[in-house]
Design a protein around this motif. Structure first.
Motif, PDB file in Angstrom:
ATOM      1  N   ARG A  87      29.472 -36.768  15.245  1.00  0.00           N
ATOM      2  CA  ARG A  87      28.354 -36.358  14.404  1.00  0.00           C
ATOM      3  C   ARG A  87      27.187 -37.318  14.580  1.00  0.00           C
ATOM      4  O   ARG A  87      27.351 -38.421  15.096  1.00  0.00           O
ATOM      5  N   VAL A  88      26.030 -36.853  14.146  1.00  0.00           N
ATOM      6  CA  VAL A  88      24.819 -37.664  14.215  1.00  0.00           C
ATOM      7  C   VAL A  88      24.357 -37.919  12.786  1.00  0.00           C
ATOM      8  O   VAL A  88      24.279 -36.991  11.990  1.00  0.00           O
ATOM      9  N   MET A  89      24.110 -39.171  12.467  1.00  0.00           N
ATOM     10  CA  MET A  89      23.652 -39.516  11.120  1.00  0.00           C
ATOM     11  C   MET A  89      22.305 -40.228  11.208  1.00  0.00           C
ATOM     12  O   MET A  89      22.043 -40.929  12.184  1.00  0.00           O
ATOM     13  N   PRO A  90      21.459 -40.060  10.201  1.00  0.00           N
ATOM     14  CA  PRO A  90      20.194 -40.790  10.231  1.00  0.00           C
ATOM     15  C   PRO A  90      20.432 -42.279  10.018  1.00  0.00           C
ATOM     16  O   PRO A  90      21.394 -42.677   9.371  1.00  0.00           O
ATOM     17  N   GLU A 136      11.979 -47.078   7.830  1.00  0.00           N
ATOM     18  CA  GLU A 136      10.942 -46.597   6.911  1.00  0.00           C
ATOM     19  C   GLU A 136       9.621 -46.346   7.616  1.00  0.00           C
ATOM     20  O   GLU A 136       8.733 -45.711   7.076  1.00  0.00           O
ATOM     21  N   GLN A 137       9.486 -46.857   8.830  1.00  0.00           N
ATOM     22  CA  GLN A 137       8.228 -46.633   9.541  1.00  0.00           C
ATOM     23  C   GLN A 137       8.292 -45.426  10.464  1.00  0.00           C
ATOM     24  O   GLN A 137       7.280 -44.999  10.999  1.00  0.00           O
ATOM     25  N   VAL A 138       9.468 -44.906  10.677  1.00  0.00           N
ATOM     26  CA  VAL A 138       9.604 -43.788  11.604  1.00  0.00           C
ATOM     27  C   VAL A 138      10.134 -42.530  10.912  1.00  0.00           C
ATOM     28  O   VAL A 138       9.445 -41.522  10.815  1.00  0.00           O
ATOM     29  N   ASN A 139      11.362 -42.604  10.446  1.00  0.00           N
ATOM     30  CA  ASN A 139      11.964 -41.399   9.879  1.00  0.00           C
ATOM     31  C   ASN A 139      12.464 -41.606   8.459  1.00  0.00           C
ATOM     32  O   ASN A 139      13.159 -40.754   7.920  1.00  0.00           O
ATOM     33  N   GLU A 140      12.106 -42.737   7.857  1.00  0.00           N
ATOM     34  CA  GLU A 140      12.601 -43.093   6.524  1.00  0.00           C
ATOM     35  C   GLU A 140      14.127 -42.968   6.524  1.00  0.00           C
ATOM     36  O   GLU A 140      14.771 -43.682   7.274  1.00  0.00           O
ATOM     37  N   THR A 141      14.660 -42.032   5.745  1.00  0.00           N
ATOM     38  CA  THR A 141      16.128 -41.896   5.792  1.00  0.00           C
ATOM     39  C   THR A 141      16.521 -40.483   6.208  1.00  0.00           C
ATOM     40  O   THR A 141      17.646 -40.059   5.987  1.00  0.00           O
ATOM     41  N   TRP A 142      15.589 -39.752   6.814  1.00  0.00           N
ATOM     42  CA  TRP A 142      15.864 -38.352   7.140  1.00  0.00           C
ATOM     43  C   TRP A 142      15.923 -38.116   8.647  1.00  0.00           C
ATOM     44  O   TRP A 142      15.371 -38.874   9.430  1.00  0.00           O
ATOM     45  N   ILE A 143      16.563 -37.024   9.036  1.00  0.00           N
ATOM     46  CA  ILE A 143      16.410 -36.490  10.388  1.00  0.00           C
ATOM     47  C   ILE A 143      16.408 -34.965  10.286  1.00  0.00           C
ATOM     48  O   ILE A 143      16.840 -34.409   9.276  1.00  0.00           O
ATOM     49  N   CYS A 144      15.930 -34.307  11.310  1.00  0.00           N
ATOM     50  CA  CYS A 144      15.895 -32.843  11.253  1.00  0.00           C
ATOM     51  C   CYS A 144      17.196 -32.279  11.819  1.00  0.00           C
ATOM     52  O   CYS A 144      17.997 -32.987  12.405  1.00  0.00           O
ATOM     53  N   GLY A 179      22.467 -42.311  -0.426  1.00  0.00           N
ATOM     54  CA  GLY A 179      23.121 -41.333   0.425  1.00  0.00           C
ATOM     55  C   GLY A 179      23.808 -41.999   1.592  1.00  0.00           C
ATOM     56  O   GLY A 179      23.809 -43.220   1.718  1.00  0.00           O
ATOM     57  N   SER A 180      24.424 -41.188   2.463  1.00  0.00           N
ATOM     58  CA  SER A 180      25.228 -41.775   3.533  1.00  0.00           C
ATOM     59  C   SER A 180      24.413 -42.117   4.784  1.00  0.00           C
ATOM     60  O   SER A 180      24.972 -42.301   5.853  1.00  0.00           O
ATOM     61  N   THR A 181      23.108 -42.205   4.645  1.00  0.00           N
ATOM     62  CA  THR A 181      22.262 -42.693   5.733  1.00  0.00           C
ATOM     63  C   THR A 181      22.696 -44.105   6.120  1.00  0.00           C
ATOM     64  O   THR A 181      23.035 -44.890   5.246  1.00  0.00           O
ATOM     65  N   TYR A 182      22.686 -44.411   7.415  1.00  0.00           N
ATOM     66  CA  TYR A 182      23.119 -45.734   7.843  1.00  0.00           C
ATOM     67  C   TYR A 182      22.028 -46.777   7.627  1.00  0.00           C
ATOM     68  O   TYR A 182      20.852 -46.490   7.779  1.00  0.00           O
ATOM     69  N   GLU A 183      22.467 -47.960   7.303  1.00  0.00           N
ATOM     70  CA  GLU A 183      21.543 -49.082   7.209  1.00  0.00           C
ATOM     71  C   GLU A 183      21.120 -49.477   8.617  1.00  0.00           C
ATOM     72  O   GLU A 183      21.914 -49.369   9.551  1.00  0.00           O
ATOM     73  N   ASN A 184      19.894 -49.914   8.755  1.00  0.00           N
ATOM     74  CA  ASN A 184      19.435 -50.298  10.089  1.00  0.00           C
ATOM     75  C   ASN A 184      19.668 -51.782  10.313  1.00  0.00           C
ATOM     76  O   ASN A 184      18.986 -52.627   9.754  1.00  0.00           O
ATOM     77  N   THR A 185      20.672 -52.075  11.145  1.00  0.00           N
ATOM     78  CA  THR A 185      20.929 -53.476  11.464  1.00  0.00           C
ATOM     79  C   THR A 185      20.712 -53.728  12.950  1.00  0.00           C
ATOM     80  O   THR A 185      20.909 -54.829  13.432  1.00  0.00           O
ATOM     81  N   ILE A 202      18.797 -42.967  14.753  1.00  0.00           N
ATOM     82  CA  ILE A 202      20.026 -42.268  14.388  1.00  0.00           C
ATOM     83  C   ILE A 202      21.237 -43.140  14.698  1.00  0.00           C
ATOM     84  O   ILE A 202      21.124 -44.168  15.356  1.00  0.00           O
ATOM     85  N   THR A 203      22.366 -42.709  14.189  1.00  0.00           N
ATOM     86  CA  THR A 203      23.633 -43.361  14.513  1.00  0.00           C
ATOM     87  C   THR A 203      24.574 -42.285  15.027  1.00  0.00           C
ATOM     88  O   THR A 203      24.715 -41.240  14.401  1.00  0.00           O
ATOM     89  N   PHE A 204      25.156 -42.534  16.170  1.00  0.00           N
ATOM     90  CA  PHE A 204      26.161 -41.612  16.689  1.00  0.00           C
ATOM     91  C   PHE A 204      27.519 -42.066  16.179  1.00  0.00           C
ATOM     92  O   PHE A 204      27.887 -43.227  16.344  1.00  0.00           O
TER      93      PHE A 204
END
Lengths: 816, 167
Positions: free
Chosen positions: A276-279, A283-291, A684-690, A258-260
């Motif tokens: 806010r919390v954003m995904p 791709e190996q854990v949560n793809e681009t989603w969170i609950c 979507g506005s999911t954050y890129e994983n860097t 996630i990204t805070f």
């Protein structure tokens, strides 16, 4: 095998598999084709027409099957008379795509103009403004001027609560149906629909309560306009004002990335807080989603109830004191106790904290105890899922076995990914004593009576149809939980599962192995570092010096509260002044994981790094630092100045962590789909994983070492006897835990403490649904609201954990 | 030489008879130009509702990062501005402000206007931060003060209606 085809997009030649859509092929070539309704994780529908491009295919001579060549010896291209949608056309050999041609650009411009005819121009007050695909694409492709009259604009309702969590603005909606399709295709819960038609089309919720899905927040990420926004972040800040910090969700063992997003806040006296919390894509854990729990239950960190100063008991009253005097006293008392020291820690802590605590316990000769009600982690350590495991790779020919776990409530993202694997053709076997939401997607549903868990697993090693499906599978994963089980029951269950996996050879390779659906985020990490639960905790506390970190035993179990009163010395290190803290001699204020750096180990044994997002509260310190401060006074050398130093030491001394470092955990590789860059309209506005994908730990079975799994004891668990009611604990997603309850708007979802009874049992007791009953067992007394559940057996009652009734394991109860 | 002296004295005596150009500040104030950029004012509509909708575009445009805005939701019970959103916190740090007027340009509702007041003095840094109360325009009568209780459905849009494009 998929065939590779070569096509040319805007003059760039690219090779892609033949089942690729033109829009994805362009993305791979680095060309952005604008889209609204298309999303790389969903089936294309071609509703918005934004992706219009010119597509030419080589003319084929029907008699020879060869391309017709023109005078230059080049294939003759055939273009359709009108532009085509890039999101619904598959690539083909020799295709030529023009995204910048006159006709394509004209088409895109017209679509934008058309979409804006009834879009309100309230970007200044829209929460999406600043990260809005429609805004961005209008700037890029729009005509700049509208030919339509403002008087002709459609006026629709602006504020519709689809549930307590999501707000719909009908005026902004462009009917791309991404949200409806997400719920249907990805989440498998069709709780949204489109009502009416033509210009009157509107999104409605068709569930009761409204938008009844724990994945609802994701629709706000993929909504290409500001039609769907969250009530939590409503007018919280503008997106460009937010800072971001990469983190890992601390609510369940999935370990979603996630990204805070943080910002200064006036009502928090100008302090930086999480807005806010954003995904964040992994791709190996949560793809681009969170609950929704991960997205919304973060408010505890800024709760006013947090501890900010060390407290010391003087004349039976807790008084604030300085760190030095508090740690001095703790060190003195723990030193005196020596071997009689018990370190009781929970899986809420990071690997670094747990490592330091374990080292302290070892240094004193004391005991490090994991505070949990679920066992079997030592087996997961040995035969946990192999390196490279990814639910997304599972499909046809593979099998997933879920036992004694309601994944939807315990680990929603695993539920989502297991469900999707089943959609792709993996054989899904769900075994539980009651109906769960996963049953609908299962190939085989096994219903056992409580107490038969071990037998159910052993049956899977037999020759039945279900057993064959499991043992013959190319890859198989077992997820076990503690639904209806306590520590003892789940330990037996884990052993049975481990034996099954070993017998069928499903260990030591990717997409094979055991996963524990733990109650806490880092329970697996605690097991890896040598923490073990104690079967009879109350018995060993007497006369000992107890160092309790991140756990509240006094609240969970009256017997433990009593036992703690008999302990010689109690020090509690926590975020809140819990019931246990009230019994303590010293209370040490710890920082939340959002305030410091560290790592968690997920249920899939993936070590993942989180970063500090906000400054620490008051005088609170990170857990590992407090522990090292105490240890220093006892002449035990631990690292305490920085989590990186603790992790280096950890990696050097724990075998499965060998070779790991923060730098290694921060490594990233290219992921597909590409999200979170300038083109928010695509993913979507999911954050890129860097900031790192984490590393899956290598288990003993991965290394090919022999594993020692104890033979399972065949004695069945507690079963309901005649005329008795056996209550079993179940887990609820939104409970009254310390990390959930402070989020006020979730109160409705948390609800009342319930007891689920079979209609017959209810009849016998003379109670009906919705009635309050008195419940008593052992030394616990409480009230609960009756719920009727036809899928459970008559002698069993379901009582949720962490809802006020201190249930830990199956127990006979009295109901009045 | 006498000639030059005489010429100088003529000028001196001429000036003695003219009215002085000195302005007796602060008793007397120098008028400003119509487009002068002085201290900011947050404007209201005639009915007393605030024009500011808390969109924070002024803060985004501000090159000196002098503006801090936080917004919250309006209700018909407690209405500050038309539409759904209003500024719950609005602060300008006058020590940072360079009076460039970009905030004025960025404002979609013409809520923030750089006024004629140039008398900005403070004795400490904290006083240099002007809050919403000090920036808001005064109301002619107290019943126009915000928040107001209004009829439901009366103010549903934040941005004033636009004119149709001229063809």
């Amino acid at each position: 095998m998929t065939k590779q085809v070569t096509l040319t997009i805007d003059g760039i030649q690219i090779d892609v598999p033949d089942e690729t859509l033109v829009v994805d092929a362009a993305k791979k070539a680095g060309i952005d084709i604008p889209v609204f309704c298309y999303h790389p994780k969903m089936e294309p529908v071609g509703m918005c027409r934004m992706c219009l491009v010119e597509i030419g295919r080589p003319m084929i001579n029907r008699s020879t099957g060869q391309p017709v060549l023109n005078e230059d010896g080049q294939p003759t291209m055939q273009f359709m008379p009108k532009p085509e949608t890039a999101c619904t056309n598959l690539v083909s050999e020799g295709m030529v795509v023009l995204t910048q041609s006159e006709s394509a650009k004209e088409a895109q411009k017209d679509i934008i103009e058309f979409l804006l005819t009834s879009h309100p121009l309230d970007c200044p007050i829209c929460d999406k403004g600043g990260e809005c695909p429609l805004q961005n694409l209008t700037m890029e492709h729009g005509p700049g001027k509208s030919r339509f009259l403002f008087d002709g604009k459609f006026k629709m309702e602006k504020q519709i609560r689809l549930g307590e969590l999501i707000v719909l603005d009908r005026e902004r909606c462009i009917i791309c149906a991404r949200c409806v399709r997400f719920q249907e295709e990805v989440a498998g819960q069709a709780v949204l629909a489109i009502d009416d038609r033509g210009r009157g089309s509107e999104i409605i919720s068709v569930s009761e309560p409204g938008f009844d899905s724990v994945f609802s927040g994701n629709t706000t990420d993929i909504c290409p306009v500001g039609a769907l926004t969250t009530t939590d972040f409503r007018f919280g800040a503008r997106p460009w004002e937010l800072l971001s910090a990469a983190s890992i969700c601390g609510q369940c063992p999935v370990g979603c990335n996630i990204t805070f997003n943080t910002r200064r806040e006036a009502k928090s006296a100008g302090k930086v807080v999480i807005k806010r919390v954003m995904p964040r894509q992994n791709e190996q854990v949560n793809e681009t989603w969170i609950c929704d729990k991960g997205r919304f239950a973060y408010h505890y960190a800024k709760s006013k109830e947090r501890l900010s100063k060390p407290l010391l008991r003087k004349d039976d009253k807790l008084k604030t004191t300085s760190w030095s005097s508090a740690t001095k006293l703790v060190a003195e008392k723990l030193g005196e106790a020596g071997k009689d020291t018990i370190v009781l820690a929970s899986g809420r802590l990071s690997n670094e904290d747990l490592f330091n605590l374990k080292s302290l316990a070892d240094g004193l000769g004391g005991k490090a105890v994991l505070y949990t009600e679920m066992g079997g982690g030592d087996l997961v350590t040995q035969i946990g899922v192999g390196q490279g495991t990814n639910f997304s790779d599972m499909g046809q020919g593979d099998a997933i076995f879920v036992i004694a776990s309601d994944l939807y409530e315990e680990a929603p993202i695993w539920w989502l990914r297991v469900k999707q694997a089943a959609d792709r053709g993996a054989k899904l076997i769900v075994a539980n004593s009651r109906e769960t939401k996963l049953d609908k997607f299962a190939n085989f549903v096994v219903r056992y009576s409580n107490g038969d868990e071990v037998k159910t697993v052993q049956d899977l090693g037999g020759t039945g149809k279900i057993a064959q499906a499991f043992s013959k599978a190319d890859n198989a994963i077992v997820l076990f939980g503690s639904d209806g089980l306590g520590l003892e029951g789940s330990t037996h269950l884990a052993t049975a599962c481990a034996n099954l996996l070993e017998e069928t050879g499903h260990i030591g390779k990717a997409n094979n192995g055991l996963i524990g659906v733990w109650p806490k985020a880092n329970d697996q990490g605690a097991w890896e570092l040598g923490f073990h639960p104690e079967p009879d905790l109350a018995a060993i506390l007497k006369g000992k010096a107890v160092y309790i970190v991140g756990a509240d035993p006094a609240n969970d179990n009256p017997a433990l509260a009593k036992a703690l009163k008999k302990a010689k010395f109690v020090v509690v290190q926590d975020l809140f002044r819990t019931a246990t803290a009230e019994l303590a001699d010293v209370i040490l204020p710890a920082q939340t994981y959002t305030e410091r750096d560290g790592t968690f180990t997920s249920g899939e044994r993936r070590a993942q790094r989180f970063y500090a997002a906000v400054p620490g509260l008051g005088e609170s310190k990170p857990d590992y630092a407090i522990t090292s401060e105490i240890a220093e006074k006892l002449n035990i050398q631990l690292e305490g100045t920085s989590s990186v130093l603790v992790f280096e030491k950890l990696a050097a001394s724990v075998k499965d962590f060998a070779g790991l470092s923060y730098a290694k955990l921060a490594e990233v590789t290219e992921q597909w789909p590409i999200v979170g860059r300038g083109d928010l309209y695509y993913g979507g506005s999911t954050y890129e994983n860097t900031q790192g994908l984490g590393v899956q730990l290598v288990s003993a079975s991965d290394r090919g070492e022999t594993v020692s799994i104890p033979k399972v004891r065949n004695d069945a668990g507690l079963r309901p006897k005649k005329d008795e009611l056996l209550a079993v604990p179940i887990t609820k997603l939104y409970d009254r835990g310390t990390t959930v309850a402070p989020t006020e708007f979730l109160t409705e979802r948390i609800g009342d403490v319930t007891i689920a009874l079979h209609p017959e049992a209810a009849k016998k007791l003379g109670v009906e649904a919705g009635k309050r009953v008195k419940i008593s067992f052992e030394d616990v007394e409480g009230e609960a609201v009756v719920k009727i559940d036809e899928t459970i057996s008559a002698g069993v009652a379901l009582v949720p954990r962490s809802m006020g009734l201190a249930i830990r394991e199956p127990v006979v109860i009295k109901v009045q | 030489m006498l000639k030059e002296l005489g010429r100088g004295l003529i000028t001196t005596f001429k000036m003695l008879l003219e009215s002085p150009v000195t302005i007796q500040y602060p008793e007397e104030k120098r008028p400003v130009r119509p487009r002068f950029r002085g201290r900011h004012v947050l404007k209201r509509y005639d009915n007393g509702l605030e024009k500011c909708i808390g969109c924070s575009l002024c803060a985004a445009a501000c090159p000196a990062d002098a503006i801090f805005v936080e917004s919250a939701e309006n209700t018909d019970e407690e209405r500050y501005a038309p539409g759904e959103r209003y500024a719950s916190t609005y602060e300008i740090n006058m020590l940072r402000c360079i009076f460039c007027g970009f905030c004025e340009d960025a404002c979609p509702t013409e809520a923030i206007v750089l006024g004629a007041n140039y008398e900005l003095t403070f004795t400490n840094r904290r006083d240099a931060i002007y809050t919403k109360d000090s920036l808001l325009e005064a109301v002619p009568s107290p019943e126009l003060l915000t928040p107001q209780k209004v009829e439901p459905g009366e103010y549903t849009r934040s941005i004033p209606e636009m004119e149709d494009p001229k063809l």
